[in-house]
Design an enzyme around this catalytic site. Structure first.
Site, PDB file in Angstrom:
ATOM      1  N   TYR A   1       0.800  -1.220   0.000  1.00  0.00           N
ATOM      2  CA  TYR A   1       0.000   0.000   0.000  1.00  0.00           C
ATOM      3  C   TYR A   1       0.837   1.276   0.000  1.00  0.00           C
ATOM      4  O   TYR A   1       0.282   2.376  -0.023  1.00  0.00           O
ATOM      5  CB  TYR A   1      -0.917   0.017   1.233  1.00  0.00           C
TER       6      TYR A   1
ATOM      7  N   HIS B   1      -4.478   6.240  -0.695  1.00  0.00           N
ATOM      8  CA  HIS B   1      -4.930   6.204   0.697  1.00  0.00           C
ATOM      9  C   HIS B   1      -3.775   6.393   1.670  1.00  0.00           C
ATOM     10  O   HIS B   1      -4.014   6.637   2.862  1.00  0.00           O
ATOM     11  CB  HIS B   1      -5.618   4.867   0.968  1.00  0.00           C
TER      12      HIS B   1
ATOM     13  N   PHE C   1      -4.669  -0.873   9.885  1.00  0.00           N
ATOM     14  CA  PHE C   1      -5.409  -0.650   8.647  1.00  0.00           C
ATOM     15  C   PHE C   1      -6.397   0.495   8.886  1.00  0.00           C
ATOM     16  O   PHE C   1      -6.781   0.801  10.004  1.00  0.00           O
ATOM     17  CB  PHE C   1      -6.068  -1.919   8.102  1.00  0.00           C
TER      18      PHE C   1
ATOM     19  N   ASN D   1      -9.534   1.430   8.607  1.00  0.00           N
ATOM     20  CA  ASN D   1     -10.831   1.475   9.269  1.00  0.00           C
ATOM     21  C   ASN D   1     -10.763   1.414  10.787  1.00  0.00           C
ATOM     22  O   ASN D   1     -11.757   1.701  11.460  1.00  0.00           O
ATOM     23  CB  ASN D   1     -11.722   0.335   8.761  1.00  0.00           C
TER      24      ASN D   1
END
Length: 211
Positions: free
Chosen positions: A17, A22, A79, A81
């Site tokens: 990532y 993001h 992560f 969330n």
């Protein structure tokens, strides 16, 4: 020297990532740590051994006369969330209030190349902000919103987890140091001055591909 604020970069952990939209918050936080090294306030690891976050303390010359203040810089490893859990843990460790938190995050509702700075407000559909709001019990933290643009006719969840395109990379390279300047301005001169500086920045992005 006591920590005066917690600066949080939002993103997802791991090399998969690292270059994604993001993870814009992680990118800016890395650049802030490098700026601190250049200015003589080298980062030092703290809260070691935790699996839910990475944290360092660093010093920045933002006080009158160029004196240094100390900050904690935090990357949640939960992560996106569940980012709020890591922020809550750091807040409790340093015994600070939600108003002492400064969050760096990607923003769909701004085009790439633009930034905005504000205190409080809604989550705008950002799950990382939603989690922080829930865990802190208050929306009154500062947010530096890093524009990534909203795709037309595309799934947003997939879009934010894609790497910046090659033609977007030069814009990202302009935004990152300008964002660091905005962080410095906030802690040196306050919200309104920093808002003017951040809001006045404009790097022209390439056009979004048509679906």
């Amino acid at each position: 020297m006591a920590v005066s604020a917690i600066i949080v970069g939002l993103g997802n952990p791991g090399p998969r990532y690292a270059a994604t939209r993001h993870n814009f918050g992680f990118m800016v936080l890395d650049a802030l740590m490098e700026r601190a090294r250049q200015l003589g306030g080298a980062p030092k690891a703290t809260l070691t051994g935790r699996k839910d976050l990475e944290a360092v303390t660093l010093s920045l010359p933002v006080l009158p006369g160029g004196a240094f203040a100390q900050f904690a810089c935090v990357k949640p490893l939960t992560f996106m969330n569940l980012s709020g859990r890591a922020v809550r843990a750091a807040l409790d460790f340093y015994k600070l209030a939600p108003t002492d938190v400064f969050v760096l995050h990607d923003e769909l509702d701004l085009p790439l190349g633009r930034m905005r700075l504000k205190r409080g407000g809604g989550n705008a559909g950002h799950n990382g902000l939603k989690s922080i709001n829930q865990e802190l019990g208050s929306p009154e933290f500062v947010r530096l919103r890093l524009g990534i643009g909203r795709p037309e006719g595309r799934d947003v969840a997939g879009y934010v987890l894609e790497a910046f395109r090659g033609d977007e990379t030069p814009v990202v390279r302009q935004v990152v140091p300008a964002a660091v300047d905005g962080i410095m301005a906030f802690f040196e001169d306050g919200l309104e001055t920093a808002q003017r500086r951040v809001g006045g920045f404009d790097a022209v992005p390439p056009p979004l591909p048509q679906p």
